[in-house]
Design a protein around this motif. Structure first.
Motif, PDB file in Angstrom:
ATOM      1  N   ASP A   1      50.298  27.209  44.529  1.00 22.12           N
ATOM      2  CA  ASP A   1      48.997  26.882  45.255  1.00 22.12           C
ATOM      3  C   ASP A   1      48.359  25.405  46.324  1.00 22.12           C
ATOM      4  N   ASP A   2      49.920  25.408  46.194  1.00 22.04           N
ATOM      5  CA  ASP A   2      50.023  23.466  46.441  1.00 22.04           C
ATOM      6  C   ASP A   2      50.955  23.524  48.031  1.00 22.04           C
ATOM      7  N   VAL A   3      50.793  22.996  49.186  1.00 16.14           N
ATOM      8  CA  VAL A   3      51.540  22.889  50.607  1.00 16.14           C
ATOM      9  C   VAL A   3      52.942  22.186  49.276  1.00 16.14           C
ATOM     10  N   SER A   4      52.907  20.937  48.441  1.00 11.90           N
ATOM     11  CA  SER A   4      54.814  20.768  48.475  1.00 11.90           C
ATOM     12  C   SER A   4      55.220  21.453  47.000  1.00 11.90           C
ATOM     13  N   ASN A   5      55.123  22.971  46.430  1.00 12.44           N
ATOM     14  CA  ASN A   5      55.259  23.481  45.783  1.00 12.44           C
ATOM     15  C   ASN A   5      55.234  23.278  44.400  1.00 12.44           C
ATOM     16  N   ASP A   6      54.930  22.134  43.885  1.00 10.79           N
ATOM     17  CA  ASP A   6      54.532  21.620  42.592  1.00 10.79           C
ATOM     18  C   ASP A   6      53.700  22.612  41.726  1.00 10.79           C
ATOM     19  N   VAL A   7      52.658  23.326  42.269  1.00  7.82           N
ATOM     20  CA  VAL A   7      51.629  24.069  41.121  1.00  7.82           C
ATOM     21  C   VAL A   7      52.222  25.907  41.253  1.00  7.82           C
ATOM     22  N   LYS A   8      52.424  26.283  40.479  1.00  2.00           N
ATOM     23  CA  LYS A   8      52.600  27.667  40.819  1.00  2.00           C
ATOM     24  C   LYS A   8      51.806  28.435  40.039  1.00  2.00           C
ATOM     25  N   LEU A   9      50.889  29.566  40.476  1.00  2.00           N
ATOM     26  CA  LEU A   9      50.174  30.413  40.183  1.00  2.00           C
ATOM     27  C   LEU A   9      50.881  31.502  39.999  1.00  2.00           C
ATOM     28  N   GLY A  10      51.570  31.935  38.560  1.00  2.00           N
ATOM     29  CA  GLY A  10      52.260  33.215  38.060  1.00  2.00           C
ATOM     30  C   GLY A  10      51.915  34.546  38.610  1.00  2.00           C
ATOM     31  N   GLY A  11      52.572  35.469  38.122  1.00  2.00           N
ATOM     32  CA  GLY A  11      52.214  36.403  39.381  1.00  2.00           C
ATOM     33  C   GLY A  11      50.853  37.767  38.032  1.00  2.00           C
ATOM     34  N   TYR A  12      51.484  38.762  38.566  1.00  2.00           N
ATOM     35  CA  TYR A  12      50.382  39.825  37.837  1.00  2.00           C
ATOM     36  C   TYR A  12      50.669  41.497  37.968  1.00  2.00           C
ATOM     37  N   THR A  13      49.679  42.062  36.919  1.00  2.00           N
ATOM     38  CA  THR A  13      49.829  43.169  37.198  1.00  2.00           C
ATOM     39  C   THR A  13      48.954  44.086  36.612  1.00  2.00           C
ATOM     40  N   VAL A  14      47.924  44.381  37.556  1.00  2.00           N
ATOM     41  CA  VAL A  14      47.118  44.932  37.247  1.00  2.00           C
ATOM     42  C   VAL A  14      46.499  46.726  37.069  1.00  2.00           C
ATOM     43  N   ILE A  15      45.578  47.101  36.562  1.00  2.00           N
ATOM     44  CA  ILE A  15      45.932  48.636  36.220  1.00  2.00           C
ATOM     45  C   ILE A  15      44.748  49.528  36.262  1.00  2.00           C
ATOM     46  N   GLY A  16      43.907  50.303  37.537  1.00  2.00           N
ATOM     47  CA  GLY A  16      42.780  50.707  37.752  1.00  2.00           C
ATOM     48  C   GLY A  16      43.023  52.485  37.619  1.00  2.00           C
ATOM     49  N   LEU A  17      41.890  53.155  36.452  1.00  2.00           N
ATOM     50  CA  LEU A  17      42.010  54.066  36.809  1.00  2.00           C
ATOM     51  C   LEU A  17      40.544  54.713  36.846  1.00  2.00           C
ATOM     52  N   ARG A  18      40.574  56.232  37.752  1.00  2.00           N
ATOM     53  CA  ARG A  18      39.509  56.878  38.539  1.00  2.00           C
ATOM     54  C   ARG A  18      39.754  58.199  37.719  1.00  2.00           C
ATOM     55  N   ALA A  19      38.195  58.800  38.012  1.00  2.00           N
ATOM     56  CA  ALA A  19      37.727  60.550  37.655  1.00  2.00           C
ATOM     57  C   ALA A  19      36.679  61.067  38.472  1.00  2.00           C
ATOM     58  N   ALA A  20      36.329  62.070  39.191  1.00  2.00           N
ATOM     59  CA  ALA A  20      35.772  62.615  39.138  1.00  2.00           C
ATOM     60  C   ALA A  20      35.390  63.848  39.138  1.00  2.00           C
ATOM     61  N   TYR A  21      34.555  64.505  39.257  1.00  2.00           N
ATOM     62  CA  TYR A  21      33.966  65.842  38.510  1.00  2.00           C
ATOM     63  C   TYR A  21      32.895  66.445  39.389  1.00  2.00           C
ATOM     64  N   GLU A  22      33.250  67.491  40.476  1.00  2.00           N
ATOM     65  CA  GLU A  22      31.828  68.447  41.467  1.00  2.00           C
ATOM     66  C   GLU A  22      30.875  69.039  40.224  1.00  2.00           C
ATOM     67  N   LEU A  23      29.258  68.275  40.208  1.00  2.00           N
ATOM     68  CA  LEU A  23      28.314  68.828  39.641  1.00  2.00           C
ATOM     69  C   LEU A  23      28.449  70.093  39.828  1.00  2.00           C
ATOM     70  N   GLY A  24      28.724  70.273  41.775  1.00  2.00           N
ATOM     71  CA  GLY A  24      27.940  71.646  42.479  1.00  2.00           C
ATOM     72  C   GLY A  24      28.503  71.370  43.661  1.00  2.00           C
TER      73      GLY A  24
END
Length: 221
Positions: free
Chosen positions: A153-176
């Motif tokens: 997060d900083d130019v001197s590379n002293d403050v590190k922000l951790g990595g992450y993984t996110v999951i998304g789900l989706r669904a669709a149904y044709e009503l007509g």
């Protein structure tokens, strides 16, 4: 250049220009009216393939940036990097397996401040995304998994922000023939992560779990 009916070779070169914002120049205690515009040169070389039910693209690139503007927590304001370089590899693969449409994409980069050898702030070196979708009759479901590595997060590379993984789900149904019901859940596991910190070292937390429901009307032409 088409190597044959399946493979294509692509090369490109481009130049970019970005003027400093008003805040970059004049915000009290933050801006600097001596900032110069950012300028960049980008080189790319890639190969792509297209088959009956699959395709892929792999591209290597190098982006050379001069006068990169970024926030520097050590001085409590913005500064300019005389020269930065970002080299990396991007790829995408799309295919179908057992009726499931699969897509994988990602990038691996090596960002570097050429003045001090540090990483420019807030740039993850690895990021990947996987999509899977399945349709049958009037119903469809999908999944997205996105992951990013740690970053500084900083130019001197002293403050590190951790990595992450996110999951998304989706669904669709044709009503007509003209109506579709859609639902999706983003960040299913309610993962807490941050890609930036504020000046007091607090975290800008990401949005947690989100649920979206909609009904779509498609008029006949």
């Amino acid at each position: 250049y088409d190597l044959n009916e399946h493979y294509r070779l692509v090369a490109s070169y481009g130049e970019g220009f970005k003027a400093p914002t008003f805040n970059d120049l004049y915000f009290p205690g933050f801006g600097n009216d001596r900032f110069k515009p950012e300028e960049s040169k980008n080189y790319e070389l890639g190969i792509s393939g297209d088959f009956n039910d699959s395709s892929f693209t792999v591209t290597a690139f190098q982006n050379e940036v001069t006068n990169l503007i970024q926030y520097n927590s050590a001085i409590g304001g913005s500064d300019q990097v005389a020269e930065a370089e970002i080299t990396g590899l991007e790829f995408s693969v799309d295919t179908e397996f057992a009726g499931i449409m699969l897509g994988l994409s990602g990038s691996v980069i090596d960002p570097e401040n050429k003045v001090n050898g540090k990483n420019p702030r807030r740039r993850a070196e690895q990021s990947f995304s996987l999509d899977a979708d399945y349709d049958w009759s009037d119903f469809s479901v999908g999944l997205t998994v996105r992951t990013e590595s740690e970053r500084y997060d900083d130019v001197s590379n002293d403050v590190k922000l951790g990595g992450y993984t996110v999951i998304g789900l989706r669904a669709a149904y044709e009503l007509g023939s003209q109506w579709v019901f859609r639902a999706k859940i983003d960040n299913v596991t309610d993962k807490q992560y941050a890609t930036a910190r504020d000046r007091s070292a607090g975290r800008y937390l990401s949005i947690g779990r989100e649920v979206h429901v909609s009904v779509e009307y498609i008029p006949e032409l």
